[in-house]
Scaffold this active site. Structure first.
Site, PDB file in Angstrom:
ATOM      1  N   LYS A  22       0.774  -1.132  -0.196  1.00 53.81           N
ATOM      2  CA  LYS A  22      -0.071  -0.146   0.021  1.00 53.81           C
ATOM      3  C   LYS A  22       0.878   1.304  -0.017  1.00 53.81           C
ATOM      4  CE  LYS A  22      -1.478   1.342   4.134  1.00 53.81           C
ATOM      5  NZ  LYS A  22      -1.087   2.778   4.675  1.00 53.81           N
ATOM      6  N   ASN A  23       1.839   1.325   0.990  1.00 60.70           N
ATOM      7  CA  ASN A  23       2.676   2.434   0.901  1.00 60.70           C
ATOM      8  C   ASN A  23       3.643   2.717  -0.099  1.00 60.70           C
ATOM      9  OD1 ASN A  23       1.327   2.891   3.260  1.00 60.70           O
ATOM     10  ND2 ASN A  23       2.915   2.377   4.785  1.00 60.70           N
ATOM     11  N   ARG A  95      -4.820  10.560   5.034  1.00 61.37           N
ATOM     12  CA  ARG A  95      -3.477  11.323   5.095  1.00 61.37           C
ATOM     13  C   ARG A  95      -2.643  11.292   3.674  1.00 61.37           C
ATOM     14  NH1 ARG A  95      -1.507  14.169   8.807  1.00 61.37           N
ATOM     15  NH2 ARG A  95       0.332  13.826   7.490  1.00 61.37           N
ATOM     16  N   CYS A 119      -3.540  12.589  13.104  1.00 61.73           N
ATOM     17  CA  CYS A 119      -4.369  11.379  13.244  1.00 61.73           C
ATOM     18  C   CYS A 119      -4.284  10.514  14.416  1.00 61.73           C
ATOM     19  CB  CYS A 119      -4.124  10.490  12.108  1.00 61.73           C
ATOM     20  SG  CYS A 119      -2.653   9.772  12.132  1.00 61.73           S
ATOM     21  N   ARG A 124       1.444  14.658  12.694  1.00 63.76           N
ATOM     22  CA  ARG A 124       2.124  14.462  11.236  1.00 63.76           C
ATOM     23  C   ARG A 124       1.794  15.534  10.774  1.00 63.76           C
ATOM     24  NH1 ARG A 124      -0.645   8.618   9.691  1.00 63.76           N
ATOM     25  NH2 ARG A 124       1.145   8.722   8.151  1.00 63.76           N
ATOM     26  N   ASP A 308       5.785   0.728  11.897  1.00 63.29           N
ATOM     27  CA  ASP A 308       4.501  -0.153  11.767  1.00 63.29           C
ATOM     28  C   ASP A 308       4.382  -1.443  12.157  1.00 63.29           C
ATOM     29  OD1 ASP A 308       3.710   2.169  10.433  1.00 63.29           O
ATOM     30  OD2 ASP A 308       4.229   1.474   8.413  1.00 63.29           O
ATOM     31  N   VAL A 330       9.101   7.326  16.218  1.00 66.07           N
ATOM     32  CA  VAL A 330       8.784   7.720  15.019  1.00 66.07           C
ATOM     33  C   VAL A 330       7.593   8.847  14.992  1.00 66.07           C
ATOM     34  CG1 VAL A 330       8.166   7.557  12.742  1.00 66.07           C
ATOM     35  CG2 VAL A 330      10.072   5.989  13.800  1.00 66.07           C
ATOM     36  N   ARG A 400      -8.201  -0.751   5.587  1.00 68.50           N
ATOM     37  CA  ARG A 400      -7.299   0.201   4.978  1.00 68.50           C
ATOM     38  C   ARG A 400      -5.807  -0.414   4.497  1.00 68.50           C
ATOM     39  NH1 ARG A 400      -5.496   4.745   8.367  1.00 68.50           N
ATOM     40  NH2 ARG A 400      -4.587   5.079   6.332  1.00 68.50           N
TER      41      ARG A 400
HETATM   42  N1  EPU Z   1       7.103  14.729  10.121  1.00 68.77           N
HETATM   43  C1  EPU Z   1       7.121  16.071  10.430  1.00 68.77           C
HETATM   44  N2  EPU Z   1       6.911  16.947   9.214  1.00 68.77           N
HETATM   45  C2  EPU Z   1       6.699  16.348   7.987  1.00 68.77           C
HETATM   46  C3  EPU Z   1       6.639  15.330   7.897  1.00 68.77           C
HETATM   47  C4  EPU Z   1       6.897  14.194   8.823  1.00 68.77           C
HETATM   48  O1  EPU Z   1       7.432  16.626  11.461  1.00 68.77           O
HETATM   49  O2  EPU Z   1       6.564  17.453   7.154  1.00 68.77           O
HETATM   50  C5  EPU Z   1       7.465  13.939  11.218  1.00 68.77           C
HETATM   51  C6  EPU Z   1       6.206  13.200  11.376  1.00 68.77           C
HETATM   52  O3  EPU Z   1       5.224  13.761  12.515  1.00 68.77           O
HETATM   53  C7  EPU Z   1       6.756  11.769  12.365  1.00 68.77           C
HETATM   54  C8  EPU Z   1       8.027  11.559  11.534  1.00 68.77           C
HETATM   55  O4  EPU Z   1       8.359  12.861  10.880  1.00 68.77           O
HETATM   56  O5  EPU Z   1       6.758  12.000  13.579  1.00 68.77           O
HETATM   57  C9  EPU Z   1       8.093  10.598  10.459  1.00 68.77           C
HETATM   58  O6  EPU Z   1       6.736  10.606   9.407  1.00 68.77           O
HETATM   59  P1  EPU Z   1       6.783  10.285   7.821  1.00 68.77           P
HETATM   60  O7  EPU Z   1       6.602  11.441   7.350  1.00 68.77           O
HETATM   61  O8  EPU Z   1       8.085   9.384   7.775  1.00 68.77           O
HETATM   62  O9  EPU Z   1       5.363   9.525   7.867  1.00 68.77           O
HETATM   63  P2  EPU Z   1       4.438   9.561   6.501  1.00 68.77           P
HETATM   64  O10 EPU Z   1       5.327   9.518   5.390  1.00 68.77           O
HETATM   65  O11 EPU Z   1       3.417  10.269   7.098  1.00 68.77           O
HETATM   66  C10 EPU Z   1       4.504   6.870   6.138  1.00 68.77           C
HETATM   67  C11 EPU Z   1       3.573   5.912   6.139  1.00 68.77           C
HETATM   68  C12 EPU Z   1       3.359   5.497   7.693  1.00 68.77           C
HETATM   69  C13 EPU Z   1       4.550   4.896   8.073  1.00 68.77           C
HETATM   70  C14 EPU Z   1       5.656   6.126   8.135  1.00 68.77           C
HETATM   71  C15 EPU Z   1       6.829   5.920   8.664  1.00 68.77           C
HETATM   72  C16 EPU Z   1       2.450   6.074   4.051  1.00 68.77           C
HETATM   73  C17 EPU Z   1       1.297   6.262   3.274  1.00 68.77           C
HETATM   74  N3  EPU Z   1       2.453   6.201   5.185  1.00 68.77           N
HETATM   75  O12 EPU Z   1       3.907   8.069   6.714  1.00 68.77           O
HETATM   76  O13 EPU Z   1       2.380   4.185   7.338  1.00 68.77           O
HETATM   77  O14 EPU Z   1       4.164   4.575   9.551  1.00 68.77           O
HETATM   78  O15 EPU Z   1       6.030   6.460   6.924  1.00 68.77           O
HETATM   79  O16 EPU Z   1       7.563   4.542   8.146  1.00 68.77           O
HETATM   80  O17 EPU Z   1       3.422   5.899   3.356  1.00 68.77           O
HETATM   81  C18 EPU Z   1       0.878   2.681   8.076  1.00 68.77           C
HETATM   82  O18 EPU Z   1       1.005   2.103   7.017  1.00 68.77           O
HETATM   83  O19 EPU Z   1       0.209   2.046   9.058  1.00 68.77           O
HETATM   84  C19 EPU Z   1       1.609   3.976   8.385  1.00 68.77           C
HETATM   85  C20 EPU Z   1       1.242   4.771   9.217  1.00 68.77           C
END
Ligand code: EPU
Length: 423
Positions: A22-23, A95, A119, A124, A308, A330, A400
């Site tokens: 999915k990701n 998101r 969320c 996030r 995850d 994280v 999801r």
């Molecule tokens: N963060 C910021 N600012 C930003 C972006 C991120 O402060 O602009 C912080 C976040 O709040 C968090 C950390 O950086 O504390 C890491 O967040 P990241 O951006 O890496 O997460 P994401 O891209 O929103 C994806 C996956 C998540 C997975 C995380 C970490 C997708 C759609 N989602 O989220 O997947 O946990 O990377 O590997 O790719 C799941 O599948 O259950 C899931 C939540």
């Protein structure tokens, strides 16, 4: 609203195959919108709830998105797009919709997308995404929660991320792929999904090097085209089934996986006393011991232990022999499953981003509530191992990210059924 009813205590046995992840499928579907010519077909795609939401969003923009059940593929025709506005009603459901921003910015030099809210697992924010877009010449306005961005001429830039954000890296890669000049992303996310995403963009005609490393270099091109592609398989889904087998003292073969992507999960489970066999390059067999041994985990960006899998592993630690220390680095609020596991008899203390789990001999079934995707997975796994009946509410969270999880677990011998509850 659906719920799962689980009668625990049966060791899982059999074979399960893992589908595309999915990701990376979600960002690829967004990137497909940058293909002004041709059609993109993604194969081995599970028909998840998140995918359905993104398909609706894509259609809102004027492109076409179709899921073909017979061969598990999603087809996106983005030759015609007449809108760059993603409505809040759909964005708020997922998101990952914010991944549309990099694609729309790259192709049209603008996007109008509702600010994705926080969320269950944390605030996030999207500041890294927006800061990167700004460095590339984009003006961003935030009016009543709607982010409007325009770039007269998107240009390359050197962008140093404060943290290796997964979707942040993907969004910037998309915008940079069609920008003028060279973009360098430093401290980029290194997850296998990012490497696969870079390979996908290159197949569309992008010029990207360093995919899957902390420094990604993107030389902008003038156009991208639709392609056929098979995304990598889902290491978190594979890890979830590995934990399910281990936790029920079962023996399960997991097919269509990339063992390299699962190294840290295999290493942790091995330390806990789980045995592994490798019948083929893309398969493994998990054999759970009668009782696992406690281990400590600290979640980190790849190649560290994935956040995850923290919740699913905590279900195991709850019944392991000894005391475990879990540090979630994280996301700031990713322990909602702990309170539910405690309702099932687990002995867990949470303090902020740290938890101490004192393993108990066994869990007991109870009514519990999933509050996010992976927390929900942890509760299902706990229910499979618990004595008695566990009812997991709000399984829409699981839908999801896990394709017909109950059917797959039932095929492995679990006593689990889905019930629809009106209310
Ligand atoms: N963060 C910021 N600012 C930003 C972006 C991120 O402060 O602009 C912080 C976040 O709040 C968090 C950390 O950086 O504390 C890491 O967040 P990241 O951006 O890496 O997460 P994401 O891209 O929103 C994806 C996956 C998540 C997975 C995380 C970490 C997708 C759609 N989602 O989220 O997947 O946990 O990377 O590997 O790719 C799941 O599948 O259950 C899931 C939540």
């Amino acid at each position: 609203m659906d719920r799962f009813v689980i009668e625990g205590g049966r060791p899982l046995k059999g074979t399960v195959a893992v589908e595309g992840v999915k990701n990376v499928i979600l960002p690829m579907m967004c990137a497909a919108l940058m293909g002004a010519e041709g059609v993109t077909t993604l194969k081995n795609v599970p028909f998840l709830q998140d995918l359905k939401v993104l398909m609706k969003l894509i259609e809102e923009l004027g492109a076409k998105a179709e899921y073909i059940k017979s061969d598990k593929s999603v087809v996106i025709d983005a030759t015609k797009i007449d809108k760059t506005v993603a409505p809040y009603e759909l964005v708020k459901q997922m998101r990952a919709s914010f991944l549309l921003s990099g694609a729309l910015l790259g192709r049209f030099g603008e996007f109008h997308i509702s600010m994705p809210g926080g969320c269950a697992i944390g605030a996030r924010p999207v500041n890294f995404h927006l800061n990167g877009f700004k460095k590339m010449g984009t003006k961003v306005m935030d009016k009543e929660g709607l982010l409007s961005a325009t770039a007269e001429k998107l240009h390359g830039a050197t962008i140093c991320l404060d943290y290796p954000s997964h979707t942040g890296t993907e969004n910037l890669m998309m915008a940079a792929a069609l920008a003028d000049g060279v973009t360098i992303i430093e401290n980029a996310a290194c997850e296998p999904e990012i490497e696969d995403f870079g390979n996908f963009l290159n197949a569309m005609g992008a010029k990207i090097t360093g995919n899957g490393t902390p420094t990604i270099v993107i030389e902008g091109v003038t156009s991208l085209k639709g392609i056929d592609y098979t995304p990598i398989s889902d290491r978190i889904v594979a890890g979830t089934y590995m934990v399910a087998a281990a936790l029920t003292s079962g023996e399960v073969r997991i097919d269509n996986i990339n063992i390299t992507h699962l190294r840290i999960a295999i290493s942790k489970l091995s330390d806990m006393g789980v045995a592994f066999d490798y019948p083929a390059d893309n398969s493994l067999i998990v054999k759970g011991p009668s009782r696992m041994t406690a281990v400590d985990i600290t979640t980190m960006p790849h190649p560290g232990f994935p956040t995850d899998l923290q919740a699913p592993l905590m279900a195991c630690l709850s019944v392991s022999d000894g005391v475990s220390f879990v540090w979630e680095t994280v996301f700031e609020n990713r322990f909602t499953h702990a309170a539910e596991l405690i309702r099932m008899g687990a002995n867990i203390r949470v303090a902020g981003d740290k938890a101490i789990v004192v393993g108990v001999p066994s869990l007991v079934g109870a009514p519990v509530m999933a509050s996010d995707l992976r927390a929900g997975a942890a509760l299902v796994l706990a229910g499979l191992a618990a004595k008695g009946t566990t009812i997991v509410d709000r399984v829409y969270h699981l839908d999801r990210g896990y394709d017909h999880m109950e059917t797959k677990l039932a095929a492995l011998g679990a006593n689990i059924r889905r019930e629809n509850v009106r209310g």
